[in-house]
Design a protein around this motif. Structure first.
Motif, PDB file in Angstrom:
ATOM      1  N   PHE A  45      -6.766 -10.269  -4.981  1.00 42.32           N
ATOM      2  CA  PHE A  45      -5.507  -9.972  -5.658  1.00 42.32           C
ATOM      3  C   PHE A  45      -4.406 -10.826  -5.038  1.00 42.32           C
ATOM      4  O   PHE A  45      -4.454 -11.161  -3.855  1.00 42.32           O
ATOM      5  N   ASP A  46      -3.396 -11.129  -5.839  1.00 39.74           N
ATOM      6  CA  ASP A  46      -2.296 -11.969  -5.348  1.00 39.74           C
ATOM      7  C   ASP A  46      -1.555 -11.317  -4.193  1.00 39.74           C
ATOM      8  O   ASP A  46      -1.175 -11.981  -3.226  1.00 39.74           O
ATOM      9  N   ASP A  47      -1.332 -10.003  -4.299  1.00 41.77           N
ATOM     10  CA  ASP A  47      -0.590  -9.295  -3.254  1.00 41.77           C
ATOM     11  C   ASP A  47      -0.754  -7.796  -3.449  1.00 41.77           C
ATOM     12  O   ASP A  47      -1.421  -7.346  -4.400  1.00 41.77           O
ATOM     13  N   ALA A  48      -0.140  -7.003  -2.555  1.00 45.86           N
ATOM     14  CA  ALA A  48      -0.262  -5.547  -2.614  1.00 45.86           C
ATOM     15  C   ALA A  48       0.340  -4.994  -3.899  1.00 45.86           C
ATOM     16  O   ALA A  48      -0.149  -3.999  -4.448  1.00 45.86           O
ATOM     17  N   GLU A  49       1.397  -5.609  -4.392  1.00 50.09           N
ATOM     18  CA  GLU A  49       2.015  -5.132  -5.624  1.00 50.09           C
ATOM     19  C   GLU A  49       1.049  -5.250  -6.799  1.00 50.09           C
ATOM     20  O   GLU A  49       1.017  -4.377  -7.681  1.00 50.09           O
ATOM     21  N   ALA A  50       0.255  -6.302  -6.826  1.00 47.12           N
ATOM     22  CA  ALA A  50      -0.737  -6.449  -7.890  1.00 47.12           C
ATOM     23  C   ALA A  50      -1.786  -5.344  -7.811  1.00 47.12           C
ATOM     24  O   ALA A  50      -2.232  -4.823  -8.842  1.00 47.12           O
ATOM     25  N   VAL A  51      -2.176  -4.949  -6.593  1.00 45.12           N
ATOM     26  CA  VAL A  51      -3.123  -3.853  -6.406  1.00 45.12           C
ATOM     27  C   VAL A  51      -2.502  -2.541  -6.889  1.00 45.12           C
ATOM     28  O   VAL A  51      -3.125  -1.759  -7.622  1.00 45.12           O
ATOM     29  N   ARG A  52      -1.270  -2.298  -6.468  1.00 45.18           N
ATOM     30  CA  ARG A  52      -0.581  -1.058  -6.866  1.00 45.18           C
ATOM     31  C   ARG A  52      -0.477  -0.952  -8.386  1.00 45.18           C
ATOM     32  O   ARG A  52      -0.768   0.098  -8.977  1.00 45.18           O
ATOM     33  N   LEU A  64      -9.158  -8.270  -1.049  1.00 45.40           N
ATOM     34  CA  LEU A  64      -9.051  -9.602  -0.462  1.00 45.40           C
ATOM     35  C   LEU A  64      -7.785 -10.283  -0.976  1.00 45.40           C
ATOM     36  O   LEU A  64      -7.446 -10.157  -2.153  1.00 45.40           O
ATOM     37  N   ASN A  65      -7.116 -11.006  -0.078  1.00 48.15           N
ATOM     38  CA  ASN A  65      -5.972 -11.791  -0.545  1.00 48.15           C
ATOM     39  C   ASN A  65      -6.488 -13.088  -1.192  1.00 48.15           C
ATOM     40  O   ASN A  65      -7.699 -13.335  -1.209  1.00 48.15           O
ATOM     41  N   PRO A  66      -5.615 -13.933  -1.739  1.00 50.25           N
ATOM     42  CA  PRO A  66      -6.094 -15.134  -2.428  1.00 50.25           C
ATOM     43  C   PRO A  66      -6.939 -16.054  -1.564  1.00 50.25           C
ATOM     44  O   PRO A  66      -7.730 -16.857  -2.089  1.00 50.25           O
ATOM     45  N   ARG A  67      -6.809 -15.976  -0.247  1.00 48.70           N
ATOM     46  CA  ARG A  67      -7.607 -16.820   0.654  1.00 48.70           C
ATOM     47  C   ARG A  67      -8.869 -16.118   1.148  1.00 48.70           C
ATOM     48  O   ARG A  67      -9.585 -16.639   2.003  1.00 48.70           O
ATOM     49  N   GLY A  68      -9.135 -14.908   0.622  1.00 46.77           N
ATOM     50  CA  GLY A  68     -10.349 -14.193   0.982  1.00 46.77           C
ATOM     51  C   GLY A  68     -10.236 -13.330   2.211  1.00 46.77           C
ATOM     52  O   GLY A  68     -11.241 -12.767   2.671  1.00 46.77           O
ATOM     53  N   LYS A  69      -9.042 -13.178   2.775  1.00 49.83           N
ATOM     54  CA  LYS A  69      -8.858 -12.343   3.963  1.00 49.83           C
ATOM     55  C   LYS A  69      -8.699 -10.875   3.547  1.00 49.83           C
ATOM     56  O   LYS A  69      -7.882 -10.554   2.681  1.00 49.83           O
ATOM     57  N   PRO A  70      -9.457  -9.955   4.174  1.00 46.01           N
ATOM     58  CA  PRO A  70      -9.337  -8.542   3.809  1.00 46.01           C
ATOM     59  C   PRO A  70      -7.947  -7.982   4.117  1.00 46.01           C
ATOM     60  O   PRO A  70      -7.323  -8.336   5.131  1.00 46.01           O
ATOM     61  N   GLN A  71      -7.503  -7.118   3.260  1.00 51.47           N
ATOM     62  CA  GLN A  71      -6.254  -6.380   3.414  1.00 51.47           C
ATOM     63  C   GLN A  71      -6.576  -4.890   3.355  1.00 51.47           C
ATOM     64  O   GLN A  71      -7.540  -4.481   2.697  1.00 51.47           O
ATOM     65  N   VAL A  72      -5.775  -4.062   4.031  1.00 53.37           N
ATOM     66  CA  VAL A  72      -5.973  -2.615   3.974  1.00 53.37           C
ATOM     67  C   VAL A  72      -4.638  -1.930   3.717  1.00 53.37           C
ATOM     68  O   VAL A  72      -3.568  -2.477   4.026  1.00 53.37           O
ATOM     69  N   ALA A  73      -4.715  -0.726   3.171  1.00 54.65           N
ATOM     70  CA  ALA A  73      -3.516   0.073   2.914  1.00 54.65           C
ATOM     71  C   ALA A  73      -3.923   1.522   2.705  1.00 54.65           C
ATOM     72  O   ALA A  73      -5.101   1.832   2.446  1.00 54.65           O
ATOM     73  N   LEU A  74      -2.958   2.414   2.836  1.00 52.46           N
ATOM     74  CA  LEU A  74      -3.080   3.787   2.354  1.00 52.46           C
ATOM     75  C   LEU A  74      -2.413   3.846   0.990  1.00 52.46           C
ATOM     76  O   LEU A  74      -1.463   3.119   0.718  1.00 52.46           O
ATOM     77  N   ALA A  75      -2.902   4.743   0.144  1.00 52.79           N
ATOM     78  CA  ALA A  75      -2.294   4.905  -1.176  1.00 52.79           C
ATOM     79  C   ALA A  75      -1.953   6.363  -1.419  1.00 52.79           C
ATOM     80  O   ALA A  75      -2.787   7.251  -1.167  1.00 52.79           O
ATOM     81  N   HIS A  76      -0.729   6.619  -1.867  1.00 47.91           N
ATOM     82  CA  HIS A  76      -0.320   7.932  -2.358  1.00 47.91           C
ATOM     83  C   HIS A  76      -0.275   7.844  -3.878  1.00 47.91           C
ATOM     84  O   HIS A  76       0.438   7.004  -4.438  1.00 47.91           O
ATOM     85  N   ILE A  77      -1.022   8.707  -4.539  1.00 47.87           N
ATOM     86  CA  ILE A  77      -1.163   8.669  -5.992  1.00 47.87           C
ATOM     87  C   ILE A  77      -0.750  10.028  -6.538  1.00 47.87           C
ATOM     88  O   ILE A  77      -1.272  11.064  -6.114  1.00 47.87           O
ATOM     89  N   THR A  78       0.179  10.044  -7.483  1.00 47.68           N
ATOM     90  CA  THR A  78       0.712  11.276  -8.050  1.00 47.68           C
ATOM     91  C   THR A  78       0.309  11.365  -9.514  1.00 47.68           C
ATOM     92  O   THR A  78       0.690  10.519 -10.325  1.00 47.68           O
ATOM     93  N   VAL A  79      -0.469  12.406  -9.843  1.00 44.94           N
ATOM     94  CA  VAL A  79      -0.940  12.616 -11.213  1.00 44.94           C
ATOM     95  C   VAL A  79      -0.247  13.851 -11.776  1.00 44.94           C
ATOM     96  O   VAL A  79      -0.483  14.963 -11.298  1.00 44.94           O
ATOM     97  N   PRO A  80       0.638  13.711 -12.765  1.00 49.54           N
ATOM     98  CA  PRO A  80       1.319  14.882 -13.337  1.00 49.54           C
ATOM     99  C   PRO A  80       0.314  15.886 -13.888  1.00 49.54           C
ATOM    100  O   PRO A  80      -0.714  15.510 -14.459  1.00 49.54           O
ATOM    101  N   CYS A  81       0.614  17.179 -13.737  1.00 46.31           N
ATOM    102  CA  CYS A  81      -0.342  18.191 -14.184  1.00 46.31           C
ATOM    103  C   CYS A  81      -0.391  18.318 -15.700  1.00 46.31           C
ATOM    104  O   CYS A  81      -1.291  18.963 -16.238  1.00 46.31           O
TER     105      CYS A  81
END
Length: 282
Positions: free
Chosen positions: A98-105, A58-75
């Protein structure tokens, strides 16, 4: 020490929808690596490339946000993260502001880095996280793994648990460089026995590997219970020790389960990671 049997796999789980990093469940890599003859520093480099298709907050106003995430875990991380716990963790963002997508990341990067390095004194590298917002969704390509298709071979298969004795390479002839691909990789979850489907790319230089034996070997994983990362490391080590190539890279892309796909790469030499591009089955 966390074990797969103690995880949420195969158990009824409550879905927490408020941010909870404690849901992440790390499992040490060392135990399974010992089974394949890796004691101490492994003879490979690489990473586990995750894609999360079900990420929302949710953004600060409670509106849902969506995204895809690419996550890289070193072996080289001490632990993997059990995938159901990863799903539960990501779901805990659903009703969290969350304040924004960067905060989620940044939050995902910090939490997953802590989990995969838990128990280590000085983590040498953190996890990579990239979020793709909806305006970039149509730039996500679908592309099959490049290489010569082993599945073209018409042969009989009779072994459905890992059989490294099927692997061989031609000695005494000029070395070759080849890229071989199969879509017939199937294994099962280590705990639940649920099927995991994947495509695998084997890139090597050295004595020519017998293709029929290699395909039969890949098919032999069909009834094998092991996590994705562990299967790819087993394939790498079996080819590395049985066929003795000069260079070797094993890359698998598994179909998603629970909104997540896991795509491990293991290579004998440092190289750039492949682009996290999904295949048609993903």
């Amino acid at each position: 020490m966390n074990t797969p049997e103690q995880s949420q796999l195969g158990k009824a789980s409550a879905y927490v929808d408020q941010y909870e990093p404690g849901l992440l469940y790390p499992i040490a890599r060392a135990g399974k690596r010992a089974e394949i003859g890796v004691d101490g520093a492994p003879p490979f480099f690489g990473a586990d490339l995750w894609t999360a298709f079900e990420l929302s907050w949710l953004n600060p106003r409670g509106k849902p946000q969506v995204a895809l995430a690419h996550i890289t875990v070193p072996c080289e991380t001490r632990n993997i993260v059990e995938s159901k716990s990863f799903k539960l963790y990501l779901n805990s963002f659903n009703n969290t502001r969350f304040d924004d997508a960067e905060a989620v990341r940044a939050r995902i990067r910090a939490d997953v880095s802590e989990a995969v390095w838990r128990g280590s004194d000085t983590p040498p590298a953190s996890v990579g996280v990239k979020l793709l917002l909806p305006d970039l969704f149509d730039r996500e390509p679908v592309h099959e793994l490049d290489g010569l298709l082993l599945d073209r071979l018409d042969l009989e298969c009779t072994q459905y648990t890992p059989a490294p004795e099927l692997l061989s390479a031609t000695e005494g002839e000029a070395p070759v460089s080849e890229v071989l691909v199969s879509h017939l990789l199937k294994s099962n979850c280590l705990v639940t026995g649920q099927p995991d489907w994947g495509s695998v790319q084997i890139r090597y230089s050295g004595a020519q590997i017998d293709q029929a034996g290699l395909l039969r070997y890949l098919v032999s994983f069909r009834n094998h219970n092991e996590f994705h990362e562990q299967c790819v490391e087993r394939i790498f080590m079996d080819i590395w020790t049985r066929c003795r190539p000069v260079k070797l890279a094993v890359y698998a892309r598994y179909t998603r389960r629970g909104g997540l796909d896991i795509n491990p790469l293991r290579t004998s030499h440092p190289q750039a990671l492949p682009a996290n591009v999904r295949t048609a089955r993903q």
